[in-house]
Design a protein around this motif. Structure first.
Motif, PDB file in Angstrom:
ATOM      1  N   LEU A   2       0.832  -1.202   0.000  1.00  0.00           N
ATOM      2  CA  LEU A   2       0.000   0.000   0.000  1.00  0.00           C
ATOM      3  C   LEU A   2       0.869   1.256   0.000  1.00  0.00           C
ATOM      4  O   LEU A   2       0.599   2.224  -0.724  1.00  0.00           O
ATOM      5  CB  LEU A   2      -0.918  -0.029   1.219  1.00  0.00           C
TER       6      LEU A   2
ATOM      7  N   PHE B  79       1.113   4.217  -2.899  1.00  0.00           N
ATOM      8  CA  PHE B  79       0.867   5.606  -2.492  1.00  0.00           C
ATOM      9  C   PHE B  79       2.078   6.100  -1.696  1.00  0.00           C
ATOM     10  O   PHE B  79       2.132   5.914  -0.467  1.00  0.00           O
ATOM     11  CB  PHE B  79      -0.402   5.700  -1.653  1.00  0.00           C
TER      12      PHE B  79
ATOM     13  N   LEU C 201       1.893   7.792   1.814  1.00  0.00           N
ATOM     14  CA  LEU C 201       1.441   7.069   3.008  1.00  0.00           C
ATOM     15  C   LEU C 201       2.635   6.665   3.878  1.00  0.00           C
ATOM     16  O   LEU C 201       3.558   5.995   3.414  1.00  0.00           O
ATOM     17  CB  LEU C 201       0.646   5.826   2.600  1.00  0.00           C
TER      18      LEU C 201
ATOM     19  N   GLU D 241      -6.702  -1.619   4.590  1.00  0.00           N
ATOM     20  CA  GLU D 241      -7.071  -0.206   4.628  1.00  0.00           C
ATOM     21  C   GLU D 241      -6.373   0.503   5.781  1.00  0.00           C
ATOM     22  O   GLU D 241      -6.240  -0.049   6.883  1.00  0.00           O
ATOM     23  CB  GLU D 241      -8.578  -0.042   4.779  1.00  0.00           C
TER      24      GLU D 241
ATOM     25  N   TYR E 198      -6.517   5.028   2.555  1.00  0.00           N
ATOM     26  CA  TYR E 198      -5.816   4.275   1.506  1.00  0.00           C
ATOM     27  C   TYR E 198      -6.287   2.829   1.573  1.00  0.00           C
ATOM     28  O   TYR E 198      -6.398   2.247   2.670  1.00  0.00           O
ATOM     29  CB  TYR E 198      -4.311   4.331   1.712  1.00  0.00           C
ATOM     30  N   SER E 199      -6.538   2.203   0.423  1.00  0.00           N
ATOM     31  CA  SER E 199      -7.045   0.824   0.455  1.00  0.00           C
ATOM     32  C   SER E 199      -6.487  -0.002  -0.695  1.00  0.00           C
ATOM     33  O   SER E 199      -6.237   0.500  -1.787  1.00  0.00           O
ATOM     34  CB  SER E 199      -8.582   0.805   0.405  1.00  0.00           C
TER      35      SER E 199
ATOM     36  N   PHE F   8      -6.468  -0.684  -6.178  1.00  0.00           N
ATOM     37  CA  PHE F   8      -6.043   0.314  -5.189  1.00  0.00           C
ATOM     38  C   PHE F   8      -6.874   1.574  -5.354  1.00  0.00           C
ATOM     39  O   PHE F   8      -7.195   1.986  -6.473  1.00  0.00           O
ATOM     40  CB  PHE F   8      -4.562   0.645  -5.351  1.00  0.00           C
TER      41      PHE F   8
ATOM     42  N   VAL G 104      -7.979   5.524  -3.096  1.00  0.00           N
ATOM     43  CA  VAL G 104      -7.831   6.434  -1.965  1.00  0.00           C
ATOM     44  C   VAL G 104      -9.095   7.272  -1.877  1.00  0.00           C
ATOM     45  O   VAL G 104      -9.631   7.716  -2.891  1.00  0.00           O
ATOM     46  CB  VAL G 104      -6.565   7.317  -2.119  1.00  0.00           C
TER      47      VAL G 104
ATOM     48  N   VAL H 127      -2.014  13.617  -1.279  1.00  0.00           N
ATOM     49  CA  VAL H 127      -1.964  12.251  -1.808  1.00  0.00           C
ATOM     50  C   VAL H 127      -1.018  12.189  -3.009  1.00  0.00           C
ATOM     51  O   VAL H 127      -1.101  13.022  -3.925  1.00  0.00           O
ATOM     52  CB  VAL H 127      -3.370  11.768  -2.225  1.00  0.00           C
TER      53      VAL H 127
END
Length: 239
Positions: free
Chosen positions: A105, A109, A112, A134, A150-151, A202, A204, A222
């Protein structure tokens, strides 16, 4: 007494030839030994002068051999079709697989920070057998509370279907191989929007008190990795 008699009675010192044959008639000649008349200290220093360069040469040869023995072996040259995977490993192109877990993840991103105290896991119902990965983060942005979730969805199809079900608007294609979902009205959490990869599981989601802050947070808070680099990057690319 005549001179001839006196000369025979007192012959004088022997001549060199006579000295060489002093052993008697028919005796072996006495060898002449050459004696080094130089002092003893010279002979000792001559030995030192010979040995020191020889010892220095041996020491240099040993040191060179030791360096060669302990020198690290060069890394093997990578094959032309090898790449660096999202988890840092090196593999053949196309074999890295989809990023997974919190590390995956954070790779997708780069904004993150999974160790940040602002971020925590999203609670899901216990009945869900397959739950997405997540992480939800809270920020003070422009003096307003903003949440960013975020996932990594379980599958691409499920992820897009989930976002399509909770957002009335979308999916709207945007740049970078991504799609956007958003709401038209304020919700209890505020104005929300989501951006998902069109071909990868993915997404967000961002929620803010107003739509302007929401969109600004998406822009400033982001970061997205390019869709073509989610699974692998060239070996020459920086992490």
């Amino acid at each position: 007494m005549s001179d001839d008699l006196l000369s025979r009675l007192n012959p004088g010192p022997p001549r060199p030839a006579d000295a060489a044959h002093a052993g008697g008639s028919g005796g072996a000649p006495v060898p002449v030994v050459q004696v080094d008349a130089r002092p003893g200290w010279w002979r000792r220093w001559r030995v030192v002068l010979v040995l020191v360069p020889a010892l220095a040469l041996l020491a240099g040869t040993a040191a060179t051999g030791q360096r060669l023995l302990w020198a690290p072996l060069p890394d093997p040259a990578p094959l032309p079709d090898q790449v660096r995977c999202w988890d840092g490993s090196i593999a053949d192109t196309g074999t890295c697989g989809t990023p997974d877990g919190l590390r995956g993840l954070a790779w997708v991103f780069p904004s993150l920070n999974v160790r940040s105290p602002r971020c925590g896991p999203v609670e899901r119902p216990a009945r869900a057998l397959e739950r997405p990965t997540e992480l939800r983060c809270s920020y003070q942005f422009r003096q307003r509370l903003v949440t960013v979730t975020y996932s990594r969805r379980t599958t691409l199809t499920r992820g897009l279907s989930y976002l399509d079900a909770i957002f009335p608007t979308g999916p709207l294609p945007i740049s970078g191989g991504r799609v956007r979902f958003e709401d038209a009205d304020r919700r209890p959490a505020g104005y929300e929007a989501a951006i998902a990869y069109a071909d990868h599981p993915f997404a967000v989601e961002v929620a803010a008190p107003d739509a302007v802050t929401r969109d600004a947070a998406l822009e400033d808070l982001v970061q997205f990795r390019p869709a073509g680099q989610l699974e692998q990057v060239p070996l020459s690319a920086a992490d």
